[in-house]
Motif scaffolding. Structure first.
Motif, PDB file in Angstrom:
ATOM      1  N   ASP A  77     -10.923  10.813 -10.370  1.00  0.00           N
ATOM      2  CA  ASP A  77     -11.380  10.298 -11.532  1.00  0.00           C
ATOM      3  C   ASP A  77      -9.887  10.580 -12.590  1.00  0.00           C
ATOM      4  OD1 ASP A  77     -13.662   9.857 -11.117  1.00  0.00           O
ATOM      5  OD2 ASP A  77     -14.269  11.851 -11.968  1.00  0.00           O
ATOM      6  N   LYS A  78      -8.898  11.294 -12.272  1.00  0.00           N
ATOM      7  CA  LYS A  78      -7.696  11.336 -12.971  1.00  0.00           C
ATOM      8  C   LYS A  78      -6.864  10.293 -12.520  1.00  0.00           C
ATOM      9  CE  LYS A  78      -4.533  15.157 -14.010  1.00  0.00           C
ATOM     10  NZ  LYS A  78      -3.883  16.454 -13.913  1.00  0.00           N
ATOM     11  N   LEU A  79      -6.677   9.882 -11.300  1.00  0.00           N
ATOM     12  CA  LEU A  79      -5.852   9.061 -10.742  1.00  0.00           C
ATOM     13  C   LEU A  79      -6.104   7.581 -11.139  1.00  0.00           C
ATOM     14  CD1 LEU A  79      -3.558   7.506  -8.836  1.00  0.00           C
ATOM     15  CD2 LEU A  79      -5.362   7.623  -7.158  1.00  0.00           C
ATOM     16  N   LEU A  80      -7.459   7.405 -11.418  1.00  0.00           N
ATOM     17  CA  LEU A  80      -8.270   5.931 -11.686  1.00  0.00           C
ATOM     18  C   LEU A  80      -8.092   5.808 -13.110  1.00  0.00           C
ATOM     19  CD1 LEU A  80     -10.039   3.997 -10.657  1.00  0.00           C
ATOM     20  CD2 LEU A  80     -11.822   5.100 -11.546  1.00  0.00           C
ATOM     21  N   LYS A  81      -7.832   6.693 -13.918  1.00  0.00           N
ATOM     22  CA  LYS A  81      -7.574   6.685 -15.366  1.00  0.00           C
ATOM     23  C   LYS A  81      -6.262   6.015 -15.407  1.00  0.00           C
ATOM     24  CE  LYS A  81      -8.394   9.130 -19.480  1.00  0.00           C
ATOM     25  NZ  LYS A  81      -7.141   9.721 -19.698  1.00  0.00           N
TER      26      LYS A  81
ATOM     27  N   PRO B  56       1.023  -1.352   0.113  1.00  0.00           N
ATOM     28  CA  PRO B  56      -0.055   0.051   0.069  1.00  0.00           C
ATOM     29  C   PRO B  56       0.975   1.287  -0.048  1.00  0.00           C
ATOM     30  CG  PRO B  56      -0.943  -1.494   1.507  1.00  0.00           C
ATOM     31  CD  PRO B  56       0.310  -2.130   1.158  1.00  0.00           C
ATOM     32  N   LEU B  57       0.695   2.109  -0.992  1.00  0.00           N
ATOM     33  CA  LEU B  57       1.264   3.408  -1.172  1.00  0.00           C
ATOM     34  C   LEU B  57       0.510   4.463  -0.337  1.00  0.00           C
ATOM     35  CD1 LEU B  57       3.185   5.366  -2.654  1.00  0.00           C
ATOM     36  CD2 LEU B  57       1.491   5.474  -4.491  1.00  0.00           C
ATOM     37  N   GLN B  58      -0.636   4.429  -0.517  1.00  0.00           N
ATOM     38  CA  GLN B  58      -1.664   5.571   0.224  1.00  0.00           C
ATOM     39  C   GLN B  58      -1.523   7.055  -0.500  1.00  0.00           C
ATOM     40  OE1 GLN B  58      -3.767   3.744   1.693  1.00  0.00           O
ATOM     41  NE2 GLN B  58      -2.852   2.253   2.937  1.00  0.00           N
ATOM     42  N   SER B  59      -0.212   7.407  -0.503  1.00  0.00           N
ATOM     43  CA  SER B  59      -0.150   8.736  -1.152  1.00  0.00           C
ATOM     44  C   SER B  59       1.306   8.828  -1.719  1.00  0.00           C
ATOM     45  CB  SER B  59      -0.300   9.965  -0.181  1.00  0.00           C
ATOM     46  OG  SER B  59       0.297  10.945  -0.955  1.00  0.00           O
ATOM     47  N   GLY B  60       1.518   9.422  -2.945  1.00  0.00           N
ATOM     48  CA  GLY B  60       2.774   9.585  -3.549  1.00  0.00           C
ATOM     49  C   GLY B  60       3.388  10.961  -3.083  1.00  0.00           C
ATOM     50  N   SER B  61       2.995  11.675  -2.077  1.00  0.00           N
ATOM     51  CA  SER B  61       3.248  12.839  -1.667  1.00  0.00           C
ATOM     52  C   SER B  61       3.963  12.831  -0.362  1.00  0.00           C
ATOM     53  CB  SER B  61       2.071  14.087  -1.823  1.00  0.00           C
ATOM     54  OG  SER B  61       2.483  14.913  -0.685  1.00  0.00           O
ATOM     55  N   THR B  62       5.204  13.168  -0.257  1.00  0.00           N
ATOM     56  CA  THR B  62       5.927  13.011   0.824  1.00  0.00           C
ATOM     57  C   THR B  62       5.090  13.879   2.095  1.00  0.00           C
ATOM     58  OG1 THR B  62       8.052  12.457  -0.023  1.00  0.00           O
ATOM     59  CG2 THR B  62       8.245  13.366   2.087  1.00  0.00           C
ATOM     60  N   ARG B  63       4.915  14.943   1.623  1.00  0.00           N
ATOM     61  CA  ARG B  63       4.115  15.770   2.618  1.00  0.00           C
ATOM     62  C   ARG B  63       3.029  15.250   3.210  1.00  0.00           C
ATOM     63  NH1 ARG B  63       0.173  19.828   2.722  1.00  0.00           N
ATOM     64  NH2 ARG B  63      -0.384  19.355   0.755  1.00  0.00           N
ATOM     65  N   ILE B  64       2.088  14.651   2.262  1.00  0.00           N
ATOM     66  CA  ILE B  64       0.962  13.987   2.801  1.00  0.00           C
ATOM     67  C   ILE B  64       1.251  12.770   3.568  1.00  0.00           C
ATOM     68  CG2 ILE B  64      -1.137  12.656   1.951  1.00  0.00           C
ATOM     69  CD1 ILE B  64      -1.573  15.789   1.877  1.00  0.00           C
ATOM     70  N   LEU B  65       2.174  11.916   3.067  1.00  0.00           N
ATOM     71  CA  LEU B  65       2.598  10.790   3.666  1.00  0.00           C
ATOM     72  C   LEU B  65       2.858  11.061   5.253  1.00  0.00           C
ATOM     73  CD1 LEU B  65       4.749   8.753   0.908  1.00  0.00           C
ATOM     74  CD2 LEU B  65       2.729   8.017   1.954  1.00  0.00           C
TER      75      LEU B  65
ATOM     76  N   THR C  81      -3.526  18.785  -2.105  1.00  0.00           N
ATOM     77  CA  THR C  81      -3.728  19.370  -3.294  1.00  0.00           C
ATOM     78  C   THR C  81      -3.589  18.782  -4.601  1.00  0.00           C
ATOM     79  OG1 THR C  81      -1.494  19.927  -3.693  1.00  0.00           O
ATOM     80  CG2 THR C  81      -2.510  21.489  -2.005  1.00  0.00           C
ATOM     81  N   SER C  82      -4.035  19.246  -5.667  1.00  0.00           N
ATOM     82  CA  SER C  82      -3.860  18.666  -6.994  1.00  0.00           C
ATOM     83  C   SER C  82      -2.462  18.537  -7.390  1.00  0.00           C
ATOM     84  CB  SER C  82      -4.343  19.738  -8.024  1.00  0.00           C
ATOM     85  OG  SER C  82      -3.963  20.813  -8.138  1.00  0.00           O
ATOM     86  N   GLU C  83      -1.603  19.392  -6.684  1.00  0.00           N
ATOM     87  CA  GLU C  83       0.076  18.851  -6.935  1.00  0.00           C
ATOM     88  C   GLU C  83       0.407  17.521  -6.361  1.00  0.00           C
ATOM     89  OE1 GLU C  83      -0.286  22.419  -5.752  1.00  0.00           O
ATOM     90  OE2 GLU C  83      -0.926  22.528  -7.882  1.00  0.00           O
ATOM     91  N   ASP C  84      -0.337  17.205  -4.895  1.00  0.00           N
ATOM     92  CA  ASP C  84      -0.004  16.114  -4.294  1.00  0.00           C
ATOM     93  C   ASP C  84      -0.714  14.972  -5.346  1.00  0.00           C
ATOM     94  OD1 ASP C  84       1.143  17.115  -2.027  1.00  0.00           O
ATOM     95  OD2 ASP C  84      -0.785  17.833  -1.444  1.00  0.00           O
ATOM     96  N   VAL C  85      -1.711  15.061  -5.812  1.00  0.00           N
ATOM     97  CA  VAL C  85      -2.275  14.058  -6.484  1.00  0.00           C
ATOM     98  C   VAL C  85      -1.489  13.647  -7.727  1.00  0.00           C
ATOM     99  CG1 VAL C  85      -4.336  13.181  -7.817  1.00  0.00           C
ATOM    100  CG2 VAL C  85      -4.797  14.550  -5.804  1.00  0.00           C
ATOM    101  N   GLU C  86      -0.887  14.583  -8.359  1.00  0.00           N
ATOM    102  CA  GLU C  86      -0.112  14.635  -9.617  1.00  0.00           C
ATOM    103  C   GLU C  86       1.276  13.576  -8.946  1.00  0.00           C
ATOM    104  OE1 GLU C  86      -0.285  15.070 -12.560  1.00  0.00           O
ATOM    105  OE2 GLU C  86      -2.214  15.802 -12.322  1.00  0.00           O
ATOM    106  N   GLU C  87       1.712  14.071  -7.587  1.00  0.00           N
ATOM    107  CA  GLU C  87       2.710  13.144  -7.309  1.00  0.00           C
ATOM    108  C   GLU C  87       2.381  11.752  -7.030  1.00  0.00           C
ATOM    109  OE1 GLU C  87       5.780  14.231  -5.543  1.00  0.00           O
ATOM    110  OE2 GLU C  87       5.656  16.461  -4.770  1.00  0.00           O
TER     111      GLU C  87
END
Ligand code: SAH
Ligand code: SF4
Ligand code: F3S
Length: 479
Positions: A402-406, A304-313, A353-359
């Motif tokens: 939705d963006k991530l799911l794609k 499990p990753l949960q998030s790719g953003s170090t800040r959110i992690l 944020t959307s930047e976190d989702v991009e990460e």
């Protein structure tokens, strides 16, 4: 088991040893059930509806084992005389489903007042849930939690001798009661608990509050249970724990998860070993080495990753960074090239944020998961994240999701497709639901394949040529 029951004298004092005490109550319940049968004029039926993860599925098998020993006829039909909901509370939609279905059970109970309703599982460990059920669902007969399912027979006995709602919830436990009956769903594969509870306290997660502190089972008990299963025809086991990589730390003689796997590997007749779930922060080189050299451990790792953003992690209290996760995934891919990696991801954690989702998306692209379960963040009362101020608005979450799911679907499709034309071993699990000329099998890496075959193949491991990829699964031919 029958021999244990035969030796028990229900007229003698209640045994003090927990294991014998529960067999005593199973025997007591047999008498209660015969009386019920006379009263109702038919064999007493029971149905368990299971929500949530494999832990709950395994718990339900234990509950069914007890029900069958008592003498209930277990069905999958909720018109049964006794209905049990084994609940999950990891996200709010799991809870809402239970409340919705309870309304439906209530209407059935109005027509049949003898019907008994029991609730158990993770949701029942939350005090606010118990209050709500007492107030709005007072027709429920029995409520118990995750720590005391071993005393199900005793609880049923209390329920039949009471005309009020019976509630028994333990806040936590250090007890593990071994060797109670269990009835497996599949004859050829089985989950095995190797540990209970979780100590990680990821800030969004309710599991540590409802499943209690981490406790590992004694390796001897685990091995003995698997040997018994293999003797009964099981070829594949799934070792279960919220964080299997920290297995064994609290044992009197500490042992690592990798060491346990090596012991399990030695069991003759066992063909496949799976496990769930690995926390990235505790995944050791020793484990990678053991997986690499093993003939039985399946080529699949759920990480499990949960998030790719170090800040959110960091806010999530996951205790790894994006870079550490990527380095780990790279090392695993290098050491075990044909392994499939799957993951869990949450979108909409407070402050994301959307930047976190991009990460997160960039990690998905880099790791190339074979599959990823994506979840919308759900606020769980009592967790640190629920008190965070910057909860993300629904429409923003939806957009990121939705963006991530794609991306997840695109990567998964190309990853799964890479095995086209290969010959792989598949464990045949069932007849195909839609086409009865086909059977459904599972590859070592967890991919599903449908191919022509009949019922006699179920439970066997056969070689299959993967002829056509259909996105996330294959069709093939047995060779
Ligand atoms: N012990 C396992 C996961 C148990 S819960 C682990 O650590 O990996 C299964 C998944 O549910 C988690 O991996 C997470 O992605 C998701 N989850 C847990 N709490 C959640 C929440 N509050 N909202 C949304 N998803 C959640
Ligand atoms: Fe929840 Fe984290 Fe424990 Fe998994 S490791 S059960 S996500 S607290
Ligand atoms: Fe749900 Fe409990 Fe599993 S909350 S995910 S059933 S541990």
């Amino acid at each position: 088991m029958k021999a244990i029951l035969a030796e028990i004298d229900v007229n003698a004092p209640i045994p003090t040893d927990e294991h014998n005490k529960q067999y005593y109550y199973i025997k007591k319940m047999q008498t209660v059930l015969r009386e019920e049968e006379l009263k109702l004029g038919h064999k007493v039926t029971a149905c368990i509806n299971t929500f949530g993860c494999q832990m709950n599925a395994r718990d339900s098998e234990k509950l069914i084992g007890i029900l069958e020993h008592i003498g209930y006829e277990v069905t999958e039909d909720e018109t049964a005389d006794l209905v049990i909901y084994n609940t999950c509370t990891v996200r709010d939609n799991a809870n809402q489903r239970v409340y919705g279905r309870l309304g439906f059970l209530h209407s059935m109970k109005k027509k049949n007042p003898e019907k008994k309703i029991a609730l158990c599982g993770c949701m029942m460990q939350e005090p606010s849930v118990i209050e709500k059920i007492q107030k709005s669902y007072s027709f429920v007969n029995l409520i118990f939690g995750t720590h005391n399912i071993f005393k199900f027979a005793e609880l049923l006995y209390t329920m039949y001798s009471s005309d009020r709602m019976v509630i028994d919830i333990w806040e936590d436990t250090d007890k593990i009661v071994e060797d109670l009956p269990v009835e497996r769903k599949y004859p050829f594969k089985s989950g095995i608990n190797i540990m209970f509870g979780c100590n990680n306290f990821c800030s969004y997660c309710i599991v540590p509050y409802v499943r209690g502190r981490e406790r590992s089972r004694n390796p001897k008990d685990i091995i003995r249970e698997i040997e018994q299963l293999v003797a009964e025809g099981v070829v594949e086991v799934m070792l279960l724990g919220q964080n299997v990589n920290s297995y064994g730390k609290n044992l009197e003689e500490p042992m690592t998860f990798a060491q346990l796997l090596q012991e399990v590997e030695k069991i003759e007749g066992l063909e496949r070993i799976r496990f769930m779930t690995s926390h990235p922060k505790d995944l050791s080189d020793e484990l990678i080495e053991v997986m690499k050299n093993s003939k039985k451990i399946c080529k699949h790792l759920h990480l499990p990753l949960q998030s790719g953003s170090t800040r959110i992690l960091k806010e999530m209290n996951r205790r790894y960074t994006k870079e550490q996760y990527l380095a780990l995934a790279k090392k695993i891919r290098e050491e075990i090239p044909d392994i499939s990696l799957t993951t869990d991801i949450i979108v909409g954690f407070p402050g994301e944020t959307s930047e976190d989702v991009e990460e997160t998306i960039s990690v998905v692209k880099e790791v190339q998961y074979d599959n990823a379960f994506t979840f919308i963040y759900s606020k769980r009362t009592g967790t640190p994240a629920a008190a965070m101020e910057n909860q993300v608005p629904e429409d923003v979450v939806k957009e990121g999701f939705d963006k991530l799911l794609k991306v997840v679907q695109e990567t998964a499709r190309s990853r799964v497709g890479r095995m086209q034309g290969q010959i792989q071993a598949a464990l045949v699990e069932e007849m195909n639901e839609h086409d009865t000329s086909l059977v459904t099998g599972r590859l070592s890496n967890n991919t599903i394949v449908h191919f022509p075959g009949d019922e006699s193949l179920i439970g066997k491991i056969v070689d299959v040529k993967l002829t056509e990829c259909h996105g996330f699964y294959y069709t093939g031919e047995m060779i």
